[in-house]
Write a protein that holds these residues in place. Sequence first.
Motif, PDB file in Angstrom:
ATOM      1  N   LYS A  56       0.704  -1.221  -0.024  1.00 40.71           N
ATOM      2  CA  LYS A  56      -0.018   0.007  -0.071  1.00 40.71           C
ATOM      3  C   LYS A  56       0.914   1.231   0.018  1.00 40.71           C
ATOM      4  CE  LYS A  56      -2.356   0.851   3.612  1.00 40.71           C
ATOM      5  NZ  LYS A  56      -3.182   0.626   4.772  1.00 40.71           N
ATOM      6  N   ASN A  57       1.840   1.215   1.014  1.00 41.20           N
ATOM      7  CA  ASN A  57       2.676   2.420   0.778  1.00 41.20           C
ATOM      8  C   ASN A  57       3.710   2.742  -0.480  1.00 41.20           C
ATOM      9  OD1 ASN A  57       1.781   3.005   3.581  1.00 41.20           O
ATOM     10  ND2 ASN A  57       3.361   1.703   4.458  1.00 41.20           N
ATOM     11  N   LYS A  58       4.142   1.464  -0.769  1.00 41.89           N
ATOM     12  CA  LYS A  58       5.072   1.726  -2.079  1.00 41.89           C
ATOM     13  C   LYS A  58       4.134   2.279  -3.316  1.00 41.89           C
ATOM     14  CE  LYS A  58       8.929  -1.176  -0.919  1.00 41.89           C
ATOM     15  NZ  LYS A  58       9.905  -0.305  -1.258  1.00 41.89           N
ATOM     16  N   ARG A  59       2.949   1.560  -3.133  1.00 40.99           N
ATOM     17  CA  ARG A  59       1.912   1.703  -4.490  1.00 40.99           C
ATOM     18  C   ARG A  59       1.369   3.450  -4.158  1.00 40.99           C
ATOM     19  NH1 ARG A  59      -3.765  -1.071  -5.971  1.00 40.99           N
ATOM     20  NH2 ARG A  59      -4.315   0.287  -7.717  1.00 40.99           N
ATOM     21  N   ARG A  60       1.292   4.143  -3.445  1.00 45.22           N
ATOM     22  CA  ARG A  60       0.883   5.355  -2.984  1.00 45.22           C
ATOM     23  C   ARG A  60       2.010   6.268  -3.609  1.00 45.22           C
ATOM     24  NH1 ARG A  60      -0.645   5.027   1.555  1.00 45.22           N
ATOM     25  NH2 ARG A  60       1.268   5.634   2.747  1.00 45.22           N
ATOM     26  N   GLU A  61       3.347   5.841  -2.950  1.00 41.21           N
ATOM     27  CA  GLU A  61       4.792   6.540  -3.617  1.00 41.21           C
ATOM     28  C   GLU A  61       4.559   6.571  -5.049  1.00 41.21           C
ATOM     29  OE1 GLU A  61       8.284   5.903  -1.851  1.00 41.21           O
ATOM     30  OE2 GLU A  61       7.378   5.547   0.162  1.00 41.21           O
ATOM     31  N   TYR A  62       4.557   5.158  -5.780  1.00 39.17           N
ATOM     32  CA  TYR A  62       4.684   5.291  -7.008  1.00 39.17           C
ATOM     33  C   TYR A  62       3.606   5.946  -7.724  1.00 39.17           C
ATOM     34  CZ  TYR A  62       4.793   2.698 -11.475  1.00 39.17           C
ATOM     35  OH  TYR A  62       5.110   2.253 -12.774  1.00 39.17           O
ATOM     36  N   ASP A  63       2.375   5.910  -7.270  1.00 40.73           N
ATOM     37  CA  ASP A  63       1.233   6.634  -7.927  1.00 40.73           C
ATOM     38  C   ASP A  63       1.344   8.189  -8.078  1.00 40.73           C
ATOM     39  OD1 ASP A  63      -0.093   4.510  -8.575  1.00 40.73           O
ATOM     40  OD2 ASP A  63      -1.584   4.574  -6.795  1.00 40.73           O
ATOM     41  N   GLN A  64       1.818   8.629  -6.971  1.00 39.32           N
ATOM     42  CA  GLN A  64       2.340  10.160  -6.712  1.00 39.32           C
ATOM     43  C   GLN A  64       3.503  10.485  -7.818  1.00 39.32           C
ATOM     44  OE1 GLN A  64       3.590  10.667  -2.728  1.00 39.32           O
ATOM     45  NE2 GLN A  64       1.314  10.859  -2.028  1.00 39.32           N
ATOM     46  N   MET A  65       4.439   9.705  -8.024  1.00 39.75           N
ATOM     47  CA  MET A  65       5.626   9.890  -8.856  1.00 39.75           C
ATOM     48  C   MET A  65       5.143   9.902 -10.329  1.00 39.75           C
ATOM     49  SD  MET A  65       9.076   7.458  -9.742  1.00 39.75           S
ATOM     50  CE  MET A  65       7.973   6.358 -10.481  1.00 39.75           C
ATOM     51  N   LEU A  66       3.880   8.820 -10.705  1.00 37.99           N
ATOM     52  CA  LEU A  66       3.347   8.850 -11.931  1.00 37.99           C
ATOM     53  C   LEU A  66       2.616  10.324 -12.297  1.00 37.99           C
ATOM     54  CD1 LEU A  66       2.067   5.179 -12.467  1.00 37.99           C
ATOM     55  CD2 LEU A  66       3.928   6.331 -13.595  1.00 37.99           C
ATOM     56  N   GLN A  67       1.864  10.666 -11.266  1.00 35.31           N
ATOM     57  CA  GLN A  67       1.091  11.852 -11.308  1.00 35.31           C
ATOM     58  C   GLN A  67       2.032  12.926 -11.480  1.00 35.31           C
ATOM     59  OE1 GLN A  67      -1.146  12.651  -7.789  1.00 35.31           O
ATOM     60  NE2 GLN A  67      -2.311  14.514  -8.539  1.00 35.31           N
ATOM     61  N   GLY A  69       4.455  13.097 -13.576  1.00 33.37           N
ATOM     62  CA  GLY A  69       5.514  12.779 -14.655  1.00 33.37           C
ATOM     63  C   GLY A  69       6.775  12.099 -14.501  1.00 33.37           C
ATOM     64  N   GLY A  70       6.879  11.220 -13.369  1.00 32.51           N
ATOM     65  CA  GLY A  70       8.022  10.528 -13.077  1.00 32.51           C
ATOM     66  C   GLY A  70       8.103   9.022 -13.943  1.00 32.51           C
ATOM     67  N   ILE A  71       9.197   8.583 -14.173  1.00 31.96           N
ATOM     68  CA  ILE A  71       9.376   7.214 -14.853  1.00 31.96           C
ATOM     69  C   ILE A  71       8.742   6.155 -14.063  1.00 31.96           C
ATOM     70  CG2 ILE A  71      10.956   5.630 -15.819  1.00 31.96           C
ATOM     71  CD1 ILE A  71      12.872   7.869 -16.238  1.00 31.96           C
ATOM     72  N   GLY A  72       7.578   5.687 -14.835  1.00 28.42           N
ATOM     73  CA  GLY A  72       6.816   4.486 -13.879  1.00 28.42           C
ATOM     74  C   GLY A  72       7.278   3.005 -14.183  1.00 28.42           C
ATOM     75  N   GLY A  73       8.270   2.654 -14.868  1.00 31.76           N
ATOM     76  CA  GLY A  73       8.600   1.327 -15.153  1.00 31.76           C
ATOM     77  C   GLY A  73       9.716   0.968 -14.326  1.00 31.76           C
ATOM     78  N   SER A  74      10.495   0.069 -14.847  1.00 33.03           N
ATOM     79  CA  SER A  74      11.505  -0.658 -14.087  1.00 33.03           C
ATOM     80  C   SER A  74      12.246   0.131 -13.369  1.00 33.03           C
ATOM     81  CB  SER A  74      12.337  -1.835 -15.230  1.00 33.03           C
ATOM     82  OG  SER A  74      13.215  -2.491 -14.528  1.00 33.03           O
ATOM     83  N   GLY A  75      12.962  -0.023 -12.391  1.00 39.62           N
ATOM     84  CA  GLY A  75      13.947   0.644 -11.608  1.00 39.62           C
ATOM     85  C   GLY A  75      13.340   1.278 -10.591  1.00 39.62           C
ATOM     86  N   PHE A  76      12.090   1.641 -10.439  1.00 39.31           N
ATOM     87  CA  PHE A  76      11.392   2.147  -9.265  1.00 39.31           C
ATOM     88  C   PHE A  76      11.884   1.569  -7.974  1.00 39.31           C
ATOM     89  CE2 PHE A  76       7.936   2.642  -6.072  1.00 39.31           C
ATOM     90  CZ  PHE A  76       7.668   3.919  -6.163  1.00 39.31           C
ATOM     91  N   GLY A  77      12.114   0.367  -8.002  1.00 43.68           N
ATOM     92  CA  GLY A  77      12.563  -0.258  -6.691  1.00 43.68           C
ATOM     93  C   GLY A  77      13.902   0.398  -6.159  1.00 43.68           C
ATOM     94  N   SER A  78      14.566   0.827  -7.156  1.00 43.30           N
ATOM     95  CA  SER A  78      15.876   1.755  -6.500  1.00 43.30           C
ATOM     96  C   SER A  78      15.197   3.064  -5.973  1.00 43.30           C
ATOM     97  CB  SER A  78      16.880   1.967  -7.845  1.00 43.30           C
ATOM     98  OG  SER A  78      17.171   0.679  -8.340  1.00 43.30           O
ATOM     99  N   TYR A  79      14.488   3.684  -6.710  1.00 48.56           N
ATOM    100  CA  TYR A  79      14.205   5.107  -6.345  1.00 48.56           C
ATOM    101  C   TYR A  79      13.439   4.715  -4.773  1.00 48.56           C
ATOM    102  CZ  TYR A  79      10.407   8.551  -5.504  1.00 48.56           C
ATOM    103  OH  TYR A  79       9.712   9.501  -5.113  1.00 48.56           O
TER     104      TYR A  79
END
Length: 327
Positions: A56-67, A69-79
Amino acid sequence: MAQRSYYDILGVSKSATDQDIRRAFRKLAAKYHPDAGGDEKKFKEISEAYTTLSDKNKRREYDQMLQFGGIGGSGFGSYASGGRGSSYTYAANMGNWNDVFTNIRNGNGAFSDFDFSSIFGNAAGSQGYTQRSTKGRDLTLSLTLSAQQAYNGCTQRVRFTIPSTKETQTLEVKVPAGAQNGGKLRYRGRGEYGIGTGERGDLVITTSVSDDPLFHRDGADVHMELPISIYEAILGAHIDIPTPDGAELRLKIPAGTQDGKTFRFKDLGACVPKKKGARGSLFVSVRVKIPTYLSAKERETFERLRDNDMQDYRKDVREHGDAWKKR
Protein backbone atom coordinates in the motif's frame (compact mmCIF):
# COMPACT_ATOMS: atom_id res chain seq x y z
CA MET A 1 9.05 4.23 -27.03
CA ALA A 2 7.64 5.40 -23.72
CA GLN A 3 8.51 3.20 -20.75
CA ARG A 4 5.62 1.06 -19.56
CA SER A 5 4.23 1.56 -16.06
CA TYR A 6 3.92 -1.24 -13.53
CA TYR A 7 0.19 -1.27 -14.24
CA ASP A 8 0.93 -1.86 -17.93
CA ILE A 9 3.38 -4.63 -17.08
CA LEU A 10 0.75 -6.51 -15.05
CA GLY A 11 -2.02 -5.67 -17.52
CA VAL A 12 -4.27 -3.95 -14.97
CA SER A 13 -5.78 -0.48 -14.67
CA LYS A 14 -4.62 2.14 -12.18
CA SER A 15 -7.86 1.58 -10.25
CA ALA A 16 -7.21 -2.16 -9.92
CA THR A 17 -7.94 -3.70 -6.52
CA ASP A 18 -5.37 -5.67 -4.52
CA GLN A 19 -7.14 -8.83 -5.62
CA ASP A 20 -6.94 -7.81 -9.29
CA ILE A 21 -3.20 -7.18 -8.97
CA ARG A 22 -2.56 -10.43 -7.16
CA ARG A 23 -4.56 -12.43 -9.71
CA ALA A 24 -2.71 -10.81 -12.63
CA PHE A 25 0.67 -11.54 -11.05
CA ARG A 26 -0.18 -15.20 -10.44
CA LYS A 27 -1.14 -15.64 -14.07
CA LEU A 28 1.95 -13.94 -15.47
CA ALA A 29 4.35 -15.57 -13.00
CA ALA A 30 3.13 -19.04 -13.99
CA LYS A 31 3.76 -18.15 -17.62
CA TYR A 32 7.15 -16.43 -17.39
CA HIS A 33 8.93 -18.07 -14.46
CA PRO A 34 12.32 -19.43 -15.68
CA ASP A 35 11.69 -22.81 -14.06
CA ALA A 36 8.68 -23.10 -16.34
CA GLY A 37 10.75 -22.26 -19.38
CA GLY A 38 9.77 -18.60 -19.29
CA ASP A 39 11.67 -15.39 -19.81
CA GLU A 40 13.89 -14.48 -16.83
CA LYS A 41 13.95 -10.80 -17.71
CA LYS A 42 10.18 -10.71 -18.07
CA PHE A 43 9.73 -12.54 -14.77
CA LYS A 44 11.94 -10.03 -12.94
CA GLU A 45 9.92 -7.23 -14.50
CA ILE A 46 6.54 -8.54 -13.36
CA SER A 47 7.96 -9.44 -9.93
CA GLU A 48 9.22 -5.88 -9.48
CA ALA A 49 5.85 -4.52 -10.56
CA TYR A 50 3.99 -6.77 -8.14
CA THR A 51 6.35 -6.03 -5.25
CA THR A 52 5.56 -2.34 -5.56
CA LEU A 53 1.84 -2.45 -6.35
CA SER A 54 1.03 -5.08 -3.72
CA ASP A 55 2.35 -2.84 -0.94
CA LYS A 56 0.00 0.00 0.00
CA ASN A 57 2.71 2.51 0.92
CA LYS A 58 4.93 1.77 -2.06
CA ARG A 59 1.96 1.92 -4.40
CA ARG A 60 0.99 5.35 -3.03
CA GLU A 61 4.54 6.66 -3.62
CA TYR A 62 4.53 5.17 -7.09
CA ASP A 63 1.17 6.70 -8.01
CA GLN A 64 2.41 10.10 -6.83
CA MET A 65 5.50 9.76 -8.98
CA LEU A 66 3.34 8.92 -12.03
CA GLN A 67 1.08 11.84 -11.29
CA PHE A 68 4.04 14.27 -11.44
CA GLY A 69 5.44 12.79 -14.61
CA GLY A 70 8.05 10.46 -13.14
CA ILE A 71 9.30 7.32 -14.88
CA GLY A 72 6.88 4.57 -14.02
CA GLY A 73 8.60 1.44 -15.22
CA SER A 74 11.48 -0.81 -14.18
CA GLY A 75 13.87 0.72 -11.67
CA PHE A 76 11.33 2.21 -9.31
CA GLY A 77 12.62 -0.22 -6.71
CA SER A 78 15.92 1.67 -6.58
CA TYR A 79 14.07 4.97 -6.24
CA ALA A 80 11.82 3.74 -3.48
CA SER A 81 14.49 2.04 -1.40
CA GLY A 82 17.12 4.74 -1.48
CA GLY A 83 19.17 3.32 -4.35
CA ARG A 84 19.56 -0.25 -3.14
CA GLY A 85 17.82 -1.66 -6.21
CA SER A 86 15.90 -4.90 -6.53
CA SER A 87 16.97 -8.50 -6.76
CA TYR A 88 14.79 -11.56 -7.38
CA THR A 89 15.87 -15.07 -6.56
CA TYR A 90 13.87 -17.86 -8.15
CA ALA A 91 16.28 -20.83 -8.09
CA ALA A 92 15.79 -21.30 -4.37
CA ASN A 93 12.04 -21.68 -4.93
CA MET A 94 12.35 -24.46 -7.53
CA GLY A 95 10.83 -27.01 -5.18
CA ASN A 96 7.63 -25.00 -4.94
CA TRP A 97 7.40 -24.61 -8.70
CA ASN A 98 7.83 -28.34 -9.11
CA ASP A 99 4.72 -28.64 -6.97
CA VAL A 100 2.94 -26.28 -9.36
CA PHE A 101 3.72 -28.43 -12.39
CA THR A 102 2.83 -31.62 -10.54
CA ASN A 103 -0.57 -30.13 -9.72
CA ILE A 104 -1.09 -29.20 -13.37
CA ARG A 105 -0.36 -32.76 -14.49
CA ASN A 106 -2.71 -34.17 -11.85
CA GLY A 107 -5.53 -31.88 -12.90
CA ASN A 108 -5.70 -30.10 -9.52
CA GLY A 109 -4.99 -26.59 -10.78
CA ALA A 110 -1.61 -24.91 -10.97
CA PHE A 111 -1.67 -23.47 -7.45
CA SER A 112 -3.50 -26.21 -5.54
CA ASP A 113 -1.09 -26.45 -2.60
CA PHE A 114 1.41 -23.74 -3.52
CA ASP A 115 2.32 -20.83 -1.28
CA PHE A 116 2.69 -18.16 -3.93
CA SER A 117 4.26 -15.66 -1.56
CA SER A 118 7.52 -17.63 -1.76
CA ILE A 119 8.09 -16.23 -5.24
CA PHE A 120 8.52 -12.65 -4.08
CA GLY A 121 9.46 -13.23 -0.47
CA ASN A 122 13.19 -12.70 -1.13
CA ALA A 123 12.50 -9.66 -3.24
CA ALA A 124 10.42 -8.11 -0.50
CA GLY A 125 13.15 -8.73 2.04
CA SER A 126 15.82 -7.15 -0.14
CA GLN A 127 13.83 -3.93 -0.30
CA GLY A 128 13.50 -3.66 3.44
CA TYR A 129 9.79 -4.20 4.08
CA THR A 130 7.72 -7.02 5.52
CA GLN A 131 4.42 -7.88 3.89
CA ARG A 132 1.60 -8.52 6.35
CA SER A 133 0.68 -12.21 6.34
CA THR A 134 -2.93 -13.30 6.70
CA LYS A 135 -4.42 -16.78 6.49
CA GLY A 136 -6.86 -17.29 3.62
CA ARG A 137 -10.54 -17.57 4.45
CA ASP A 138 -12.36 -20.88 4.58
CA LEU A 139 -14.46 -21.94 1.60
CA THR A 140 -17.74 -23.84 1.98
CA LEU A 141 -19.38 -26.45 -0.21
CA SER A 142 -22.55 -28.55 0.07
CA LEU A 143 -22.47 -32.22 -0.93
CA THR A 144 -25.80 -33.98 -1.55
CA LEU A 145 -25.94 -37.69 -0.68
CA SER A 146 -28.60 -40.36 -0.93
CA ALA A 147 -29.66 -41.99 2.34
CA GLN A 148 -27.83 -45.15 1.29
CA GLN A 149 -24.59 -43.29 0.46
CA ALA A 150 -24.67 -41.60 3.86
CA TYR A 151 -25.39 -44.88 5.64
CA ASN A 152 -22.66 -46.94 3.91
CA GLY A 153 -20.13 -44.18 3.21
CA CYS A 154 -18.79 -43.35 -0.25
CA THR A 155 -16.19 -41.41 -2.21
CA GLN A 156 -17.30 -38.40 -4.24
CA ARG A 157 -15.23 -36.18 -6.57
CA VAL A 158 -16.08 -32.49 -6.15
CA ARG A 159 -15.04 -29.42 -8.12
CA PHE A 160 -14.82 -25.97 -6.62
CA THR A 161 -13.53 -22.54 -7.61
CA ILE A 162 -10.99 -20.39 -5.75
CA PRO A 163 -12.62 -16.91 -5.71
CA SER A 164 -9.39 -14.88 -5.92
CA THR A 165 -7.96 -16.67 -8.95
CA LYS A 166 -11.08 -18.21 -10.53
CA GLU A 167 -9.14 -21.47 -10.89
CA THR A 168 -11.11 -24.71 -10.63
CA GLN A 169 -9.77 -27.42 -8.35
CA THR A 170 -10.90 -31.00 -7.75
CA LEU A 171 -10.92 -33.09 -4.60
CA GLU A 172 -11.78 -36.70 -3.74
CA VAL A 173 -14.10 -36.49 -0.73
CA LYS A 174 -14.24 -39.57 1.49
CA VAL A 175 -17.65 -39.60 3.16
CA PRO A 176 -17.54 -41.80 6.28
CA ALA A 177 -20.19 -44.46 6.91
CA GLY A 178 -22.91 -42.98 9.09
CA ALA A 179 -22.62 -39.44 7.70
CA GLN A 180 -25.49 -37.26 8.87
CA ASN A 181 -27.50 -34.45 7.35
CA GLY A 182 -25.70 -31.21 8.18
CA GLY A 183 -22.42 -32.98 9.05
CA LYS A 184 -19.12 -31.18 8.39
CA LEU A 185 -16.02 -32.47 6.59
CA ARG A 186 -12.98 -30.19 6.85
CA TYR A 187 -10.07 -30.31 4.39
CA ARG A 188 -7.21 -28.19 5.67
CA GLY A 189 -5.25 -26.04 3.25
CA ARG A 190 -7.78 -26.32 0.41
CA GLY A 191 -9.49 -22.96 0.88
CA GLU A 192 -8.65 -19.42 -0.27
CA TYR A 193 -5.00 -18.44 -0.67
CA GLY A 194 -3.39 -16.48 2.14
CA ILE A 195 -1.83 -13.04 1.88
CA GLY A 196 1.97 -12.82 2.03
CA THR A 197 3.26 -15.94 3.71
CA GLY A 198 -0.15 -16.68 5.23
CA GLU A 199 -1.33 -20.27 4.82
CA ARG A 200 -4.39 -21.24 2.84
CA GLY A 201 -7.76 -21.48 4.50
CA ASP A 202 -9.76 -24.71 4.73
CA LEU A 203 -12.49 -26.22 2.60
CA VAL A 204 -15.53 -27.07 4.73
CA ILE A 205 -18.01 -29.48 3.13
CA THR A 206 -21.52 -29.83 4.57
CA THR A 207 -23.31 -33.10 3.82
CA SER A 208 -26.96 -32.89 2.77
CA VAL A 209 -28.68 -36.28 3.04
CA SER A 210 -31.81 -36.93 0.98
CA ASP A 211 -34.92 -38.40 2.60
CA ASP A 212 -35.58 -42.13 2.26
CA PRO A 213 -39.14 -43.47 1.83
CA LEU A 214 -38.61 -46.29 4.36
CA PHE A 215 -35.79 -45.46 6.78
CA HIS A 216 -35.55 -42.31 8.88
CA ARG A 217 -32.32 -41.33 10.63
CA ASP A 218 -32.09 -39.88 14.12
CA GLY A 219 -28.36 -39.59 14.59
CA ALA A 220 -27.01 -43.15 14.44
CA ASP A 221 -30.43 -44.65 15.17
CA VAL A 222 -32.64 -45.71 12.26
CA HIS A 223 -36.44 -45.78 12.45
CA MET A 224 -38.98 -47.42 10.18
CA GLU A 225 -42.73 -48.00 10.25
CA LEU A 226 -44.15 -51.46 9.46
CA PRO A 227 -47.76 -51.68 8.27
CA ILE A 228 -49.61 -54.84 9.45
CA SER A 229 -53.18 -55.99 9.00
CA ILE A 230 -55.74 -56.11 11.77
CA TYR A 231 -55.65 -59.89 11.49
CA GLU A 232 -51.86 -60.00 12.01
CA ALA A 233 -52.19 -57.69 15.01
CA ILE A 234 -54.91 -59.89 16.58
CA LEU A 235 -53.53 -63.32 15.76
CA GLY A 236 -49.79 -62.57 15.61
CA ALA A 237 -47.43 -63.17 12.66
CA HIS A 238 -43.84 -63.55 11.49
CA ILE A 239 -42.83 -60.85 8.96
CA ASP A 240 -39.56 -60.47 7.02
CA ILE A 241 -38.41 -56.85 6.95
CA PRO A 242 -35.45 -55.16 5.21
CA THR A 243 -32.59 -53.63 7.23
CA PRO A 244 -30.61 -50.51 6.25
CA ASP A 245 -27.51 -52.55 5.36
CA GLY A 246 -29.43 -54.52 2.72
CA ALA A 247 -30.09 -57.69 4.74
CA GLU A 248 -33.40 -59.11 6.00
CA LEU A 249 -34.71 -59.59 9.50
CA ARG A 250 -37.60 -61.80 10.65
CA LEU A 251 -39.78 -59.92 13.10
CA LYS A 252 -42.17 -61.79 15.39
CA ILE A 253 -45.46 -59.95 15.92
CA PRO A 254 -47.06 -61.30 19.12
CA ALA A 255 -50.84 -61.90 19.17
CA GLY A 256 -52.67 -58.84 20.42
CA THR A 257 -49.97 -56.34 19.27
CA GLN A 258 -51.22 -52.76 19.53
CA ASP A 259 -50.79 -50.01 16.97
CA GLY A 260 -47.59 -48.02 17.63
CA LYS A 261 -45.75 -50.90 19.33
CA THR A 262 -42.00 -50.41 18.73
CA PHE A 263 -39.39 -53.14 18.53
CA ARG A 264 -35.71 -52.31 19.02
CA PHE A 265 -32.79 -54.13 17.42
CA LYS A 266 -29.46 -53.13 18.91
CA ASP A 267 -26.45 -52.47 16.63
CA LEU A 268 -28.50 -52.61 13.44
CA GLY A 269 -28.51 -48.84 12.99
CA ALA A 270 -25.92 -46.57 11.34
CA CYS A 271 -22.24 -46.30 12.24
CA VAL A 272 -21.05 -43.56 14.56
CA PRO A 273 -18.35 -41.81 12.43
CA LYS A 274 -16.20 -40.59 15.33
CA LYS A 275 -16.48 -43.75 17.42
CA LYS A 276 -14.96 -46.82 15.78
CA GLY A 277 -17.12 -49.93 15.96
CA ALA A 278 -20.10 -48.13 17.50
CA ARG A 279 -23.52 -48.36 15.85
CA GLY A 280 -27.00 -47.14 16.60
CA SER A 281 -30.16 -49.23 16.84
CA LEU A 282 -32.94 -50.10 14.40
CA PHE A 283 -36.41 -49.23 15.70
CA VAL A 284 -39.45 -50.82 14.00
CA SER A 285 -42.83 -49.30 14.86
CA VAL A 286 -46.02 -51.22 14.01
CA ARG A 287 -48.87 -49.45 12.25
CA VAL A 288 -52.12 -51.45 12.26
CA LYS A 289 -54.04 -50.82 9.04
CA ILE A 290 -57.86 -50.94 9.24
CA PRO A 291 -59.65 -52.06 6.05
CA THR A 292 -61.56 -49.23 4.39
CA TYR A 293 -63.82 -51.61 2.41
CA LEU A 294 -65.53 -54.83 3.53
CA SER A 295 -67.42 -57.37 1.50
CA ALA A 296 -70.86 -58.40 2.72
CA LYS A 297 -69.46 -61.64 4.10
CA GLU A 298 -66.60 -59.88 5.90
CA ARG A 299 -68.98 -57.37 7.41
CA GLU A 300 -71.22 -60.15 8.64
CA THR A 301 -68.24 -61.90 10.23
CA PHE A 302 -67.07 -58.75 12.01
CA GLU A 303 -70.58 -58.01 13.28
CA ARG A 304 -70.80 -61.50 14.73
CA LEU A 305 -67.39 -61.10 16.41
CA ARG A 306 -68.51 -57.76 17.84
CA ASP A 307 -71.69 -59.17 19.26
CA ASN A 308 -69.77 -61.95 20.99
CA ASP A 309 -66.98 -59.70 22.29
CA MET A 310 -67.32 -59.36 26.09
CA GLN A 311 -64.24 -57.16 26.72
CA ASP A 312 -64.66 -53.68 28.24
CA TYR A 313 -62.32 -51.49 26.19
CA ARG A 314 -63.27 -48.15 27.79
CA LYS A 315 -63.35 -49.09 31.43
CA ASP A 316 -60.52 -46.69 32.35
CA VAL A 317 -62.14 -43.82 30.46
CA ARG A 318 -65.46 -44.38 32.18
CA GLU A 319 -63.94 -44.58 35.66
CA HIS A 320 -61.87 -41.48 35.11
CA GLY A 321 -64.93 -39.61 33.84
CA ASP A 322 -66.92 -40.61 36.91
CA ALA A 323 -64.13 -39.31 39.14
CA TRP A 324 -64.31 -35.92 37.43
CA LYS A 325 -68.04 -35.72 37.92
CA LYS A 326 -67.62 -36.10 41.69
CA ARG A 327 -65.26 -33.10 42.00
